[in-house]
Structure formats: C-alpha cells, structure tokens
Design a protein around this motif. Structure first.
Motif, PDB file in Angstrom:
ATOM      1  N   ARG A 196       0.845  -1.346  -0.027  1.00 40.69           N
ATOM      2  CA  ARG A 196       0.043   0.075  -0.016  1.00 40.69           C
ATOM      3  C   ARG A 196       0.886   1.342  -0.079  1.00 40.69           C
ATOM      4  O   ARG A 196       0.609   2.160  -0.607  1.00 40.69           O
ATOM      5  CB  ARG A 196      -1.142  -0.112   1.306  1.00 40.69           C
ATOM      6  CG  ARG A 196      -1.941  -1.094   1.271  1.00 40.69           C
ATOM      7  CD  ARG A 196      -3.024  -1.352   2.488  1.00 40.69           C
ATOM      8  NE  ARG A 196      -3.048   0.078   2.972  1.00 40.69           N
ATOM      9  CZ  ARG A 196      -3.527   0.165   4.204  1.00 40.69           C
ATOM     10  NH1 ARG A 196      -3.619  -0.728   5.076  1.00 40.69           N
ATOM     11  NH2 ARG A 196      -4.250   1.236   4.596  1.00 40.69           N
ATOM     12  N   ALA A 200       0.846   3.963  -3.082  1.00 38.08           N
ATOM     13  CA  ALA A 200       0.616   5.238  -2.622  1.00 38.08           C
ATOM     14  C   ALA A 200       1.705   6.345  -3.059  1.00 38.08           C
ATOM     15  O   ALA A 200       1.649   7.333  -3.095  1.00 38.08           O
ATOM     16  CB  ALA A 200       0.023   5.568  -1.188  1.00 38.08           C
ATOM     17  N   ARG A 234      -5.091  17.158   2.530  1.00 38.20           N
ATOM     18  CA  ARG A 234      -6.635  16.897   2.132  1.00 38.20           C
ATOM     19  C   ARG A 234      -7.211  18.112   1.394  1.00 38.20           C
ATOM     20  O   ARG A 234      -7.998  17.906   0.484  1.00 38.20           O
ATOM     21  CB  ARG A 234      -7.273  16.368   3.226  1.00 38.20           C
ATOM     22  CG  ARG A 234      -8.725  16.090   2.874  1.00 38.20           C
ATOM     23  CD  ARG A 234      -9.383  15.669   4.076  1.00 38.20           C
ATOM     24  NE  ARG A 234      -8.688  14.237   4.495  1.00 38.20           N
ATOM     25  CZ  ARG A 234      -8.235  13.700   5.539  1.00 38.20           C
ATOM     26  NH1 ARG A 234      -8.298  14.643   6.433  1.00 38.20           N
ATOM     27  NH2 ARG A 234      -7.767  12.811   5.630  1.00 38.20           N
ATOM     28  N   ARG A 237      -7.087  18.051  -2.613  1.00 36.23           N
ATOM     29  CA  ARG A 237      -8.299  17.173  -3.198  1.00 36.23           C
ATOM     30  C   ARG A 237      -9.065  18.090  -3.701  1.00 36.23           C
ATOM     31  O   ARG A 237      -9.795  17.615  -4.672  1.00 36.23           O
ATOM     32  CB  ARG A 237      -8.721  16.280  -2.350  1.00 36.23           C
ATOM     33  CG  ARG A 237      -7.922  14.956  -1.671  1.00 36.23           C
ATOM     34  CD  ARG A 237      -8.023  13.993  -2.926  1.00 36.23           C
ATOM     35  NE  ARG A 237      -7.521  12.628  -2.501  1.00 36.23           N
ATOM     36  CZ  ARG A 237      -7.017  11.755  -3.249  1.00 36.23           C
ATOM     37  NH1 ARG A 237      -7.233  11.890  -4.739  1.00 36.23           N
ATOM     38  NH2 ARG A 237      -6.591  10.748  -2.997  1.00 36.23           N
ATOM     39  N   TRP A 243      -3.595  18.533  -7.784  1.00 38.52           N
ATOM     40  CA  TRP A 243      -3.395  17.001  -7.149  1.00 38.52           C
ATOM     41  C   TRP A 243      -2.706  16.471  -8.217  1.00 38.52           C
ATOM     42  O   TRP A 243      -1.519  15.742  -7.858  1.00 38.52           O
ATOM     43  CB  TRP A 243      -4.668  16.537  -6.886  1.00 38.52           C
ATOM     44  CG  TRP A 243      -4.430  15.122  -6.157  1.00 38.52           C
ATOM     45  CD1 TRP A 243      -4.502  14.207  -6.598  1.00 38.52           C
ATOM     46  CD2 TRP A 243      -4.304  14.970  -4.758  1.00 38.52           C
ATOM     47  NE1 TRP A 243      -4.205  12.962  -5.946  1.00 38.52           N
ATOM     48  CE2 TRP A 243      -4.041  13.516  -4.542  1.00 38.52           C
ATOM     49  CE3 TRP A 243      -4.412  15.562  -3.545  1.00 38.52           C
ATOM     50  CZ2 TRP A 243      -4.004  12.994  -3.367  1.00 38.52           C
ATOM     51  CZ3 TRP A 243      -4.123  15.101  -2.359  1.00 38.52           C
ATOM     52  CH2 TRP A 243      -3.769  13.371  -2.017  1.00 38.52           C
ATOM     53  N   THR A 247       1.271  14.835  -8.211  1.00 44.05           N
ATOM     54  CA  THR A 247       1.312  13.412  -8.325  1.00 44.05           C
ATOM     55  C   THR A 247       2.407  13.232  -9.209  1.00 44.05           C
ATOM     56  O   THR A 247       3.427  12.455  -9.080  1.00 44.05           O
ATOM     57  CB  THR A 247       0.184  12.722  -8.810  1.00 44.05           C
ATOM     58  OG1 THR A 247      -0.711  13.008  -7.624  1.00 44.05           O
ATOM     59  CG2 THR A 247       0.414  11.376  -8.899  1.00 44.05           C
ATOM     60  N   MET A 298       0.785  12.604   1.309  1.00 43.91           N
ATOM     61  CA  MET A 298       0.117  11.862   0.138  1.00 43.91           C
ATOM     62  C   MET A 298      -0.163  10.645   0.427  1.00 43.91           C
ATOM     63  O   MET A 298      -1.401   9.972   0.308  1.00 43.91           O
ATOM     64  CB  MET A 298       0.575  12.297  -1.219  1.00 43.91           C
ATOM     65  CG  MET A 298       0.409  13.537  -1.703  1.00 43.91           C
ATOM     66  SD  MET A 298       0.924  13.542  -3.679  1.00 43.91           S
ATOM     67  CE  MET A 298      -0.442  12.874  -4.468  1.00 43.91           C
ATOM     68  N   ILE A 299       0.922   9.825   1.090  1.00 44.47           N
ATOM     69  CA  ILE A 299       0.795   8.590   1.512  1.00 44.47           C
ATOM     70  C   ILE A 299      -0.096   8.164   2.640  1.00 44.47           C
ATOM     71  O   ILE A 299      -0.893   7.424   2.574  1.00 44.47           O
ATOM     72  CB  ILE A 299       2.267   8.133   1.776  1.00 44.47           C
ATOM     73  CG1 ILE A 299       3.114   7.972   0.739  1.00 44.47           C
ATOM     74  CG2 ILE A 299       2.117   6.627   2.235  1.00 44.47           C
ATOM     75  CD1 ILE A 299       4.762   7.659   0.869  1.00 44.47           C
ATOM     76  N   GLU A 301      -2.486  10.105   3.470  1.00 45.52           N
ATOM     77  CA  GLU A 301      -3.942  10.263   3.187  1.00 45.52           C
ATOM     78  C   GLU A 301      -4.631   9.155   2.328  1.00 45.52           C
ATOM     79  O   GLU A 301      -5.485   8.796   2.355  1.00 45.52           O
ATOM     80  CB  GLU A 301      -4.132  11.506   2.109  1.00 45.52           C
ATOM     81  CG  GLU A 301      -5.485  12.108   1.962  1.00 45.52           C
ATOM     82  CD  GLU A 301      -6.011  11.554   0.818  1.00 45.52           C
ATOM     83  OE1 GLU A 301      -7.406  11.797   0.698  1.00 45.52           O
ATOM     84  OE2 GLU A 301      -5.690  10.893  -0.174  1.00 45.52           O
ATOM     85  N   ALA A 302      -3.540   8.494   1.575  1.00 40.83           N
ATOM     86  CA  ALA A 302      -3.808   7.388   0.840  1.00 40.83           C
ATOM     87  C   ALA A 302      -4.473   6.014   1.680  1.00 40.83           C
ATOM     88  O   ALA A 302      -5.073   5.350   1.284  1.00 40.83           O
ATOM     89  CB  ALA A 302      -3.058   6.770  -0.019  1.00 40.83           C
TER      90      ALA A 302
END
Length: 319
Positions: A196, A200, A234, A237, A243, A247, A298-299, A301-302
């Motif tokens: 995961r 992520a 967040r 988003r 976003w 990424t 980001m990780i 949040e994932a």
C-alpha cells in the motif's frame, strides 16, 4: 406401508394422524436428546434412536420410521457437499483463522509471503503460481494476489523474488515478508501494508520489503501522525489539476523538467502550479523538506482510515 394395531397405515394416514400438542412437544424433546447420542453413522442407527424417542406410540414410531431414512439422506447429501468444497488454506493463513492441529503441523516451517499487485489484472494466476514455485499456496485479497511460498525453495536455485520480479517485467508491484508458520498472519499484514505504501508513494514497478519504506512505515503506523499528515494534503483534493500536478512531480522524482513533459505543459506553468500547491498546503514542493512532507502526507492520505491489523504471537493459526 406402516403397521398399527394389526393393520397397515398408508403414508397419508400416518401424516394425518397428528398426536396431541403435548405429546408432540414431548417427542421433539426426546428427538433432541437422541440427537446427542447419534454418532452420525448408519441410517438404521438413526431410525432406531428416533423410534426409541417415540416411546411406544405407534403413530410417532411410524413417523420416525418414515422420516429417519429421509433425514439421513438429507444429512448425507449435505456432508457430501461440504466435503467437496476445497479449503482455501492460503485464505485462512491471510485472515489469521485458526487451523486444525494436523493442518498446521503439515505446513512448511517457514514461508516467504508475497503480495502482488498487477498493473493490469488478468487471467495470469496460473502462470504466477508456476513462477512462484512448487507447493505455493495462493489466494486473493483486496485485488491483490497473495502467495505463501515455502522458504525452503529459496535455498536452491534462483530466489522466488527474482523469478517473480522478472515475470512482472515492469507490469506491477511485489511486496514480501518472511515468517515462520506461526506468524504468517503477521507477515501477510506487513507485506500488504508495504505494498500500500509503495503504490501510494508512486514507486516504480518492482519488488519491495519493509526496509524500502521504513520512514513511511514508521510515520503512517502512528495514528495521530497519520491523521495530521492527511489533514495537510486533504485541502488539495479540491483542486484536481494541482493534485495531478503534485502526483506527477513526485512520480518524476521531483524533476520539474520531467514532470512538465509528462503533463504536456510548459515549465513556467508547472512552476505556477507548484507555487499554488505551497499556498494551499503551506509546504513548498520544490524544497527538500517540503517535498518530503508532501510526499509523506499523500501516502498518509492514501492509507488514512484503513485499519491496520495486528497479529498476535501465534497469528491465530492453531486452536
């Protein structure tokens, strides 16, 4: 036909001859008691027990004799059905279900647990099992293929991870952990969590272990830290383009030129978007500290909100 008082009763007569309510209740209680004596073997034994429960009542005895074999046929069919259902041993190991002692003792002393995420899932499970090696146990969890590979196979010839990585050929991710048979649930949880984090974190296709994600693992396993990090990212988003820009920037290993090419935008447009990301999050993605914080966020949040299962000392494998 059934005998009663010197003459035969037809099936219809047996069914119509309903005893009084209290006698039926008493009979049912005796039937339940008879069920505790039955060994589950021959139909004649079941009929004998039910007839005994009828306590000499001809009508109830007739019902017992007529219904006993039918009940045995029903139970026999049920037992055949359950016997035909193969045990998902790999699934039991992944879920930490208790195993019968004889099944547990039959496991290899140590396993390599591999959790595989294919970039384009397809009908390649048979091939994946063949690549993993003989006696590999396979199941599926959360869209991933889970393999329990006997660790003894890693001592001779090419290591299973090397074979699996080559087979993936850049088409997916592989996370592994190794555990003795009493802690396979723990190993599965570790490998799943590493996968995961890898996905992520936009890591490239390949094989990973916990040593490859130590920082992310340590940070996101702490619930409050994970929650706080997720709160940082967040608000982004709500800005789909920003976003996607962040990424792409992380995926390009923080290279602005590479990220701009990947997004098909001018470098100045990318710089503007990165400044907007800083305005919203409070962290500059082009600085070392800012990039580290936003990547971790980001990780987090994932994986935020997904339960992290802990295994006990035995992993729940034996009763």
């Amino acid at each position: 036909m059934t005998e009663m008082a010197g003459r035969s009763l037809s099936p219809d007569e047996v069914l119509r001859s309903v005893p009084e309510e209290d006698r039926v209740a008493d009979f049912r209680a005796k039937v339940r008691a008879a069920g505790q004596e039955w060994t589950g073997n021959e139909p004649d034994e079941l009929v004998e027990l039910l007839t005994k429960a009828a306590a000499g009542d001809p009508r109830l005895a007739a019902i017992a004799r007529a219904g006993g074999p039918l009940l045995q046929d029903f139970l026999d069919g049920y037992q055949r059905k359950t016997a035909d259902v193969p045990r998902d041993l790999a699934g039991d190991l992944a879920d930490g279900h208790p195993l019968p002692a004889e099944v547990f003792e039959g496991l290899t002393p140590r396993y390599l647990i591999a959790v595989v995420r294919l970039a384009e899932p397809g009908d390649e499970v048979a091939a994946l099992r063949a690549v993993a090696g003989e006696n590999t146990l396979l199941t599926h969890r959360d869209g991933n293929v889970v393999l329990f590979i006997p660790a003894a196979g890693a001592d001779s010839g090419e290591h299973p991870v090397t074979r699996l990585t080559r087979w993936l050929g850049g088409r997916g991710w592989l996370a592994t952990a190794e555990r003795e048979r009493a802690r396979l649930f723990d190993g599965f949880n570790e490998a799943s969590y590493v996968l995961r984090l890898v996905v992520a974190g936009l890591r490239p296709s390949g094989a990973y272990t916990i040593s490859d994600v130590l920082v992310e693992y340590a940070v996101t396993r702490h619930e409050k830290v994970r929650t706080d990090l997720a709160a940082v990212i967040r608000p982004l988003r709500a800005h789909k383009v920003l976003w996607e820009t962040l990424t792409a920037f992380i995926d390009a290993d923080y290279s602005r030129n590479k990220a701009a090419r990947g997004l098909f935008i001018h470098r100045s447009t990318l710089d503007y978007r990165l400044r907007r990301i800083e305005d919203i999050t409070g962290y500059d993605p082009t600085s070392g500290r800012g990039a580290q914080m936003l990547t971790a966020a980001m990780i987090a949040e994932a994986v935020h909100g997904s339960p992290v299962h802990e295994a006990g000392a035995t992993g729940g494998l034996v009763p």
